[in-house]
Each structure stands twice: as C-alpha cells, then as structure tokens.
Design a protein around this motif. Structure first.
Motif, PDB file in Angstrom:
ATOM      1  N   LEU A  90      -7.923  -7.950   8.005  1.00 44.06           N
ATOM      2  CA  LEU A  90      -7.381  -6.966   7.061  1.00 44.06           C
ATOM      3  C   LEU A  90      -6.107  -6.375   7.629  1.00 44.06           C
ATOM      4  N   GLY A  91      -5.094  -6.238   6.786  1.00 42.83           N
ATOM      5  CA  GLY A  91      -3.845  -5.617   7.211  1.00 42.83           C
ATOM      6  C   GLY A  91      -3.984  -4.101   7.299  1.00 42.83           C
ATOM      7  N   LYS A  92      -2.869  -3.456   7.554  1.00 40.88           N
ATOM      8  CA  LYS A  92      -2.849  -1.999   7.655  1.00 40.88           C
ATOM      9  C   LYS A  92      -2.946  -1.381   6.264  1.00 40.88           C
ATOM     10  N   ASN A  93      -3.612  -0.249   6.198  1.00 35.30           N
ATOM     11  CA  ASN A  93      -3.708   0.550   4.984  1.00 35.30           C
ATOM     12  C   ASN A  93      -4.346  -0.199   3.811  1.00 35.30           C
ATOM     13  N   VAL A  94      -5.315  -1.050   4.085  1.00 33.66           N
ATOM     14  CA  VAL A  94      -6.086  -1.687   3.021  1.00 33.66           C
ATOM     15  C   VAL A  94      -7.099  -0.669   2.532  1.00 33.66           C
ATOM     16  N   ARG A  95      -7.250  -0.562   1.205  1.00 33.00           N
ATOM     17  CA  ARG A  95      -8.172   0.413   0.638  1.00 33.00           C
ATOM     18  C   ARG A  95      -9.123  -0.271  -0.339  1.00 33.00           C
ATOM     19  N   PHE A  96     -10.336   0.233  -0.397  1.00 34.51           N
ATOM     20  CA  PHE A  96     -11.353  -0.261  -1.310  1.00 34.51           C
ATOM     21  C   PHE A  96     -11.691   0.836  -2.304  1.00 34.51           C
ATOM     22  N   GLY A  97     -11.640   0.509  -3.600  1.00 36.02           N
ATOM     23  CA  GLY A  97     -12.040   1.474  -4.609  1.00 36.02           C
ATOM     24  C   GLY A  97     -13.540   1.689  -4.582  1.00 36.02           C
ATOM     25  N   TYR A  98     -13.965   2.925  -4.708  1.00 40.46           N
ATOM     26  CA  TYR A  98     -15.380   3.295  -4.732  1.00 40.46           C
ATOM     27  C   TYR A  98     -16.140   2.749  -3.539  1.00 40.46           C
ATOM     28  N   GLY A  99     -15.535   2.774  -2.391  1.00 42.69           N
ATOM     29  CA  GLY A  99     -16.210   2.362  -1.162  1.00 42.69           C
ATOM     30  C   GLY A  99     -16.472   0.874  -1.067  1.00 42.69           C
ATOM     31  N   GLY A 100     -15.754   0.083  -1.854  1.00 41.37           N
ATOM     32  CA  GLY A 100     -15.924  -1.363  -1.774  1.00 41.37           C
ATOM     33  C   GLY A 100     -17.160  -1.868  -2.489  1.00 41.37           C
ATOM     34  N   SER A 101     -17.666  -1.099  -3.426  1.00 40.98           N
ATOM     35  CA  SER A 101     -18.885  -1.468  -4.141  1.00 40.98           C
ATOM     36  C   SER A 101     -18.743  -2.847  -4.800  1.00 40.98           C
ATOM     37  N   GLY A 102     -19.605  -3.776  -4.421  1.00 42.47           N
ATOM     38  CA  GLY A 102     -19.619  -5.102  -5.017  1.00 42.47           C
ATOM     39  C   GLY A 102     -18.549  -6.050  -4.521  1.00 42.47           C
ATOM     40  N   VAL A 103     -17.787  -5.670  -3.511  1.00 41.42           N
ATOM     41  CA  VAL A 103     -16.722  -6.528  -2.988  1.00 41.42           C
ATOM     42  C   VAL A 103     -17.321  -7.580  -2.052  1.00 41.42           C
ATOM     43  N   VAL A 104     -16.903  -8.834  -2.244  1.00 40.54           N
ATOM     44  CA  VAL A 104     -17.328  -9.934  -1.379  1.00 40.54           C
ATOM     45  C   VAL A 104     -16.079 -10.649  -0.903  1.00 40.54           C
ATOM     46  N   ILE A 105     -15.936 -10.813   0.411  1.00 38.55           N
ATOM     47  CA  ILE A 105     -14.751 -11.451   0.988  1.00 38.55           C
ATOM     48  C   ILE A 105     -15.185 -12.594   1.891  1.00 38.55           C
ATOM     49  N   HIS A 106     -14.549 -13.759   1.736  1.00 41.15           N
ATOM     50  CA  HIS A 106     -14.838 -14.920   2.581  1.00 41.15           C
ATOM     51  C   HIS A 106     -14.425 -14.617   4.018  1.00 41.15           C
TER      52      HIS A 106
END
Length: 144
Positions: A46-62
């Motif tokens: 992850l680069g600098k200042n990456v943000r997830f909306g709503y705490g990353g709810s439901g986010v899946v990253i390879h």
C-alpha cells in the motif's frame, strides 16, 4: 478515527511480515478480517495515505496487488488476481467507488476514478480518466 484502525493493524502486520516474524502477521490479518470485514494480506504493498471507506468493510485485495499513494478504496471493493502474476496495479490519486471489481492484469493509471459497481477486467486505464458502467469502458477524460 475508527475507520483507520484496520489500516493501522495492516501496517503493524505488514511490518512484522517484512522482518520475517512467523505466524503473528497471519493472526493479525485474520483479526482484521473477522472484526472489520476486510481482507488485506500482509504481502500487499500500500502506498502512502491510502484510505478505506467505512473501515474497509467488504474490501478484498489480492496478496500481490500494488496500490499507489493517495488512493481511496470504498466499501465492497475487490482487487483480485487471476493466478499469482495477473494482478491489478493501482496508480496514484485514484478513487475506487463502492462495490467496484478490478480483476486480472488491469493497470489503473494516475488520477483515475473508478465508478461504483464497475467491473474492470484485464484492461489498461490511462491517466486522468473516469471509468464507469458494468463491464467498464473508458468514457470521459477528466481535467485533473
């Protein structure tokens, strides 16, 4: 403030992964997945200042995905690969809308907006574009 907790936990277990501490990064990753509903493996860059909306709810990253600086990832986003080498690469200053799916060897350029519910598969998106619609197509060049 609470929406940043999964990112802080990721930074901790990513650091532990880099210094080759066994088991603990996987345990913290599982904690993130169970409590906050986001799956961010310790191998992800992850680069600098990456943000997830709503705490990353439901986010899946390879696990082999590379994400640039100043990226906003909304809830329900999937950044998935097709195998170990065909994984998305996300540029800088990108906004990825809710429930967007980016798969395969997709390369997202800098200053790109990926709209909500868009599906981008094995595509190269140039800098300064907006990508919308299901089975995404490049429609408008933005003036960023």
């Amino acid at each position: 403030m609470l929406s940043r907790i999964p990112l802080y936990i990721y930074k901790l277990y990513h650091f532990l992964y880099k210094i080759k501490i066994p088991f603990l990064p996987s345990l913290l990753c599982l904690f993130n997945r169970l409590i906050f509903g986001c799956y961010i493996p310790p191998q992800v860059l992850l680069g600098k200042n990456v943000r997830f909306g709503y705490g990353g709810s439901g986010v899946v990253i390879h696990k082999n995905c590379n994400i640039g600086d100043n990226v906003i990832i909304s809830p329900g986003v999937v950044l998935g690969g097709r195998g170990q080498t065909l994984v998305p690469k996300i540029g800088n200053n990108v906004f990825i809308g809710p429930n967007a799916v980016i798969l395969g060897s997709t390369i997202i350029g800098n200053n790109v907006v990926v709209g909500a519910n868009s599906t981008v598969i094995d595509c190269i998106v140039p800098d300064n574009y907006i990508v919308i619609v299901n089975k995404a197509s490049i429609l408008v060049r933005s003036k960023m």
